[in-house]
Structure formats: structure tokens, C-alpha cells
Design a protein around this motif. Structure first.
Motif, PDB file in Angstrom:
ATOM      1  N   ILE A 188       0.876  -1.176   0.000  1.00  0.00           N
ATOM      2  CA  ILE A 188       0.000   0.000   0.000  1.00  0.00           C
ATOM      3  C   ILE A 188       0.908   1.219   0.000  1.00  0.00           C
ATOM      4  CG2 ILE A 188      -1.786   1.287   1.221  1.00  0.00           C
ATOM      5  CD1 ILE A 188      -2.679  -1.329   2.470  1.00  0.00           C
ATOM      6  N   LYS A 189       0.839   1.998  -1.069  1.00  0.00           N
ATOM      7  CA  LYS A 189       1.738   3.141  -1.218  1.00  0.00           C
ATOM      8  C   LYS A 189       0.974   4.446  -1.175  1.00  0.00           C
ATOM      9  CE  LYS A 189       5.330   0.879  -4.024  1.00  0.00           C
ATOM     10  NZ  LYS A 189       6.088   0.953  -5.298  1.00  0.00           N
ATOM     11  N   GLY A 196       1.867   0.306   4.188  1.00  0.00           N
ATOM     12  CA  GLY A 196       1.215  -0.892   4.699  1.00  0.00           C
ATOM     13  C   GLY A 196       1.202  -2.013   3.680  1.00  0.00           C
ATOM     14  N   VAL A 197       0.476  -3.083   4.020  1.00  0.00           N
ATOM     15  CA  VAL A 197       0.387  -4.262   3.162  1.00  0.00           C
ATOM     16  C   VAL A 197      -1.074  -4.675   3.042  1.00  0.00           C
ATOM     17  CG1 VAL A 197       1.013  -6.694   2.901  1.00  0.00           C
ATOM     18  CG2 VAL A 197       2.689  -5.075   3.781  1.00  0.00           C
ATOM     19  N   LEU A 198      -1.483  -4.966   1.814  1.00  0.00           N
ATOM     20  CA  LEU A 198      -2.825  -5.479   1.536  1.00  0.00           C
ATOM     21  C   LEU A 198      -2.689  -6.924   1.063  1.00  0.00           C
ATOM     22  CD1 LEU A 198      -5.712  -3.698  -0.252  1.00  0.00           C
ATOM     23  CD2 LEU A 198      -4.984  -5.916  -1.098  1.00  0.00           C
ATOM     24  N   ARG A 199      -3.468  -7.824   1.673  1.00  0.00           N
ATOM     25  CA  ARG A 199      -3.383  -9.237   1.294  1.00  0.00           C
ATOM     26  C   ARG A 199      -4.765  -9.731   0.883  1.00  0.00           C
ATOM     27  NH1 ARG A 199       0.829 -12.922   4.388  1.00  0.00           N
ATOM     28  NH2 ARG A 199      -0.711 -13.127   6.048  1.00  0.00           N
ATOM     29  N   ILE A 200      -4.816 -10.376  -0.273  1.00  0.00           N
ATOM     30  CA  ILE A 200      -6.042 -10.968  -0.798  1.00  0.00           C
ATOM     31  C   ILE A 200      -5.888 -12.486  -0.733  1.00  0.00           C
ATOM     32  CG2 ILE A 200      -7.551 -11.155  -2.802  1.00  0.00           C
ATOM     33  CD1 ILE A 200      -6.387  -8.414  -3.686  1.00  0.00           C
ATOM     34  N   PHE A 215      -4.202  -4.900 -11.145  1.00  0.00           N
ATOM     35  CA  PHE A 215      -5.429  -4.326 -10.588  1.00  0.00           C
ATOM     36  C   PHE A 215      -5.299  -4.146  -9.077  1.00  0.00           C
ATOM     37  CE2 PHE A 215      -9.364  -5.668  -8.366  1.00  0.00           C
ATOM     38  CZ  PHE A 215     -10.066  -4.479  -8.497  1.00  0.00           C
ATOM     39  N   ALA A 216      -4.808  -5.175  -8.394  1.00  0.00           N
ATOM     40  CA  ALA A 216      -4.664  -5.108  -6.937  1.00  0.00           C
ATOM     41  C   ALA A 216      -3.658  -4.026  -6.538  1.00  0.00           C
ATOM     42  CB  ALA A 216      -4.231  -6.468  -6.384  1.00  0.00           C
ATOM     43  N   VAL A 217      -2.535  -3.936  -7.286  1.00  0.00           N
ATOM     44  CA  VAL A 217      -1.518  -2.920  -6.996  1.00  0.00           C
ATOM     45  C   VAL A 217      -2.102  -1.520  -7.173  1.00  0.00           C
ATOM     46  CG1 VAL A 217       0.661  -1.908  -7.791  1.00  0.00           C
ATOM     47  CG2 VAL A 217       0.461  -4.394  -7.529  1.00  0.00           C
TER      48      VAL A 217
END
Length: 453
Positions: A188-189, A196-200, A215-217
Motif C-alpha cells: 500500500i503506497k 502498509g500491506v494489503l493481502r487478498i 489491478f490489486a496494486v
């Protein structure tokens, strides 16, 4: 396994098999198999025909994949735009986080999503939002040392097809109990900073395509900007609340009206206003936020160079400016004090402006000035009266004695006139020593004289 395969082939009644590669641009993308129920030797022509058919199948499959990829990209672009609109429409951090963790797994057909943000003081990840995941799984322990998280914190997305056998996963048992098969971890920028970090997480084995990863980035970057904006707004709101608390404290002590307060950004747009300013401007908060600071004072009596906000933005130092305004045919005086809020780069990021009504103070100063003037005039009048009285009394006494000694009536009348005028001067000096005020009035030409009260 071979015996099992033979049994399956035999049970199916298969006697002969022709296996061919499916090619696209000299790259094998699959396999084509022809099966017969009778023993058969495939001829060269049949094999050539089957090879040509395989190539056509490869072209068709590649075109289908390309179309599907393009369709996915279009859908992802629409989803990113919609997500951007949703998170940009609010400055509430919890709403933004919940929107992201709910929408992303739906778009990718996955089980759930979690967001962990870096805490500046401890440099650890804090779970701030999740969707579709159990409390037991979320509380399994710290994840900072998982290699997939470390890579994401370095700015690189990580896709894991099989979490149960991947060395980049620490909590394999917890993931198995949660039913998680595949994972996508992205940074997460906000700007160039990873916050932070986003996890799917998917409950079926899922190979994340490049389109899905991009897409997620992109979605995480959109969320990162929105998160930073919401945090900034929260910080300003907290500061504003502190200022309000201090104002209320001072108001209780001094029993005075709270000053008007506002905050502007570097472009001089209002991002925060207090209730007092809304009442003075007769506008709601929504009407004021986003307006340009100069628009509030376009009809006011002051030069732009005197604007304290401009001085703060140019110098980085606090500035104060006093000006008058005409309201309902009356003059009001206001003091505007602007103070800088310095960002991490050392530049002015925001300007806090406090506006105070100092009309009563100005009136008091003017009254004090008038009293000083009156005191000076009274002292001057007393001094002049004293200086006049000494020769006046001597002249009056001499004239009265002269009147008694004269025998010529014409001379006596002249002396009486002198005595009468001297007495009028005496009355004037008495008024000068007991004066309580004065009024200036026009005299001959441009001259003015003082009328004693």
C-alpha cells in the motif's frame, strides 16, 4: 499410478492414442489427444491434418485468452475508477478501509482481504481492516517476518499459488484451518512511501494473472492515497479539537467570545472552519470548505500584500494584520493572526488563521487617546490662564485706581471700558482653569479654534 491409468484407459475402451502439441507462435500452450476404440495406425496425412488443427486450436485459444484478458482489464479499470470514487468521497478512515477490503475480494472472486498499516513509532504492522476472515485467523500472530510481507514492504507484489508448500508462508497450519489456498500480497503506497500491506486470500487454488496483480496494486495505491488523506484530515481535526478545547477554556476564564478559526492549504483553499466563522460568514461548513481564502475578503479594505496568509506562505513565519470593515454603516476592526504548520519536508503545509474582533479594543484606545488629548489641553489651558492672571490682576488694579483719580469724564469712561474688558478676560481664564472638555470648530479660512466646555 501407471497401473491405475491403464485400468482407466481399458475401462474406457481406448485402443489407440494420438497426442499432439497445441502451438501458438512456436510456443506449446497445450496438448491435443485423439483417442480411438479400435486399434489404429495414424497415417502421415492424418497426423499432418491433426497438427494443422492443433495450430488452429492454439490460435483460437490464444485469441480467446487475449479477448478475455482485455475484457478483464476493462472491468478492472472500471472497478478501480469506482473504487477511487468511493474512497475519495469520504475522509472517514474506517469507511475507506472497509470499502477496500470488501470490494477487492469480490472483484477477484476470493475469500477475503486484510489491510495492515505500518505504525511509525514501533515500525510494526497493525491490522486495521479485514473482510471474510475469522477472528482466530487474524489473531494468529505477527506477520512482519513472513517473506511475502517483507517483499510487499519493499514495494514488490507477491503471488503465491499454493500456500501450504511455499517457504514464504509461516502460518501454514492457520491458513489450512481457515481454508486458504492461494494468496496475493501487495504494498500500500502513498506517493513513494510504503505505508502498509494489503493481502487478498483465496479459498480455492488461484493463479493470479498479471492483470489481477496490476489491478490489486493500482487499487492499493488508490487506497494508500485515500488513507493518507484521511489520516491528514484526522490529524487536523484533532488539532482543531485541541484548539477548540483551549478556546473554550480561555472563554470560561475571560468570559469572552471565541475567535473565528480556519485552516488553509498551500493553495489557500479552506480545509477547516469552526462554528464561529460559519456564523459570522452566514455560511454552512460545506459552503465554506474548498473556497479560496481571498474570496472571503474580496470586498474588504486591505491590500493583498498585507495578507497574513501570503506572508506565512512566503516566509514560513507567523504574521498578524489588523484591518477595518464596514458593516451596517458601522466600523469594525479585526485582527488576523496566521501561523504555519510545517510538514516533514520543512515547508509550510498548512496555515492556521485566528480572526479576532478587536473593535472594543480599538474604541478603548481611541477613548484613551481622547483623554490624553483633553488632559494636555486642560494642562495647557491652566498654564496659560495662570500666566495671564498675574499681569491681568495687576493691570485691573492699576486701571481701577486710575479711574478713581481721573476727573475728566471721557477719560473715566475709557478706563471703565478697559476695566470691563479686563474682567471679561478674568472670566475667560477662570473657565480655562475649570474646563472639562473642548470642541473644535471652524474659524477664519482653514483655521480652527477650540470652544471650551
Amino acid at each position: 499410478e501407471e497401473d491405475h491409468d491403464h485400468k482407466l484407459v481399458k475401462s474406457e475402451g481406448i485402443k489407440s492414442v494420438l497426442t499432439l502439441p497445441i502451438l501458438f507462435q512456436d510456443t506449446i500452450i497445450g496438448m491435443l489427444r485423439l483417442l480411438t476404440r479400435k486399434k489404429r495406425v495414424f497415417t502421415v496425412d492424418e497426423i499432418s491434418f491433426s497438427m494443422a488443427l492443433g495450430e488452429q486450436v492454439g490460435i483460437a485459444i490464444s485469441n480467446s485468452r487475449m479477448f478475455s484478458e482485455m475484457e478483464n482489464q476493462v472491468n478492472f479499470m472500471k472497478e478501480v475508477q469506482e473504487l477511487s470514487n468511493l474512497v475519495s468521497s469520504s475522509l472517514d478512515l474506517s469507511i475507506i478501509l472497509d470499502t477496500i477490503v470488501e470490494r477487492l475480494p469480490q472483484s477477484l472472486g476470493c475469500k477475503g482481504c486484510s489491510i495492515r498499516l505500518l505504525q511509525s513509532q514501533s515500525n510494526q504492522l497493525e491490522l486495521v481492516a479485514s473482510h471474510g476472515l475469522s477472528k482466530m485467523y487474524l489473531e494468529r500472530g505477527h506477520v512482519e517476518h513472513e517473506k511475502n510481507v517483507e517483499a510487499a514492504l519493499s514495494g514488490d507484489p507477491v503471488s503465491i499459488y499454493d500456500v501450504s508448500h511455499d517457504t514464504r508462508i509461516i502460518y501454514k497450519k492457520n491458513m489450512e484451518e481457515e481454508g486458504i489456498k492461494s494468496l496475493l500480497s501487495v504494498p500500500i503506497k502513498a506517493g513513494n512511501d510504503v505505508i502498509g500491506v494489503l493481502r487478498i486470500l483465496s479459498d480455492i487454488a488461484h493463479f493470479f494473472t498479471s492483470s489481477e496483480i496490476n489491478f490489486a496494486v493500482t487499487a492499493a495505491e488508490v487506497g494508500g492515497v485515500a488513507i493518507r488523506n484521511a489520516k491528514t484530515y484526522l490529524q487536523i481535526t484533532l488539532l482543531f479539537n485541541q484548539i477548540e478545547e483551549n478556546e473554550r477554556f480561555l472563554a470560561n476564564i475571560l468570559d469572552c467570545i471565541r475567535p473565528q478559526l480556519l485552516v488553509v492549504d498551500k493553495d489557500k483553499h479552506l480545509i477547516l472552519v469552526n462554528q464561529v466563522l460559519q456564523e459570522v460568514m452566514d455560511c454552512s461548513e460545506n459552503d465554506l470548505l474548498g473556497r479560496h481564502y481571498d474570496a472571503l475578503w474580496k470586498d474588504r479594505d486591505y491590500e493583498e500584500a498585507d495578507c497574513p496568509v501570503n506572508k506565512v506562505l512566503n516566509t514560513g513565519k507567523s504574521a498578524t494584520f489588523t484591518h477595518k470593515m464596514f458593516q451596517n454603516d458601522e466600523v469594525y476592526w479585526y485582527e488576523r493572526t496566521a501561523s504555519p504548520m510545517i510538514g516533514s519536508d520543512g515547508e509550510v503545509e498548512y496555515v492556521i488563521v485566528v480572526i479576532r474582533d478587536i473593535t472594543a479594543k480599538k474604541q478603548l484606545e481611541e477613548e484613551q487617546l481622547e483623554r490624553v488629548k483633553l488632559q494636555g489641553v486642560v494642562e495647557l489651558a491652566g498654564t496659560v490662564a495662570h500666566e495671564i492672571n498675574s499681569p491681568l490682576f495687576a493691570a485691573l488694579g492699576t486701571a481701577q485706581l486710575l479711574e478713581e483719580d481721573l476727573e475728566d469724564q471721557a477719560l473715566i469712561d475709557d478706563v471703565k471700558t478697559i476695566v470691563r474688558n479686563l474682567k471679561e478676560i478674568g472670566v475667560l481664564t477662570k473657565k480655562m482653569t475649570s474646563m472639562t472638555g473642548f470642541e473644535s470648530r471652524d474659524y477664519v479660512g482653514d483655521a480652527k479654534i477650540v470652544e471650551i466646555k
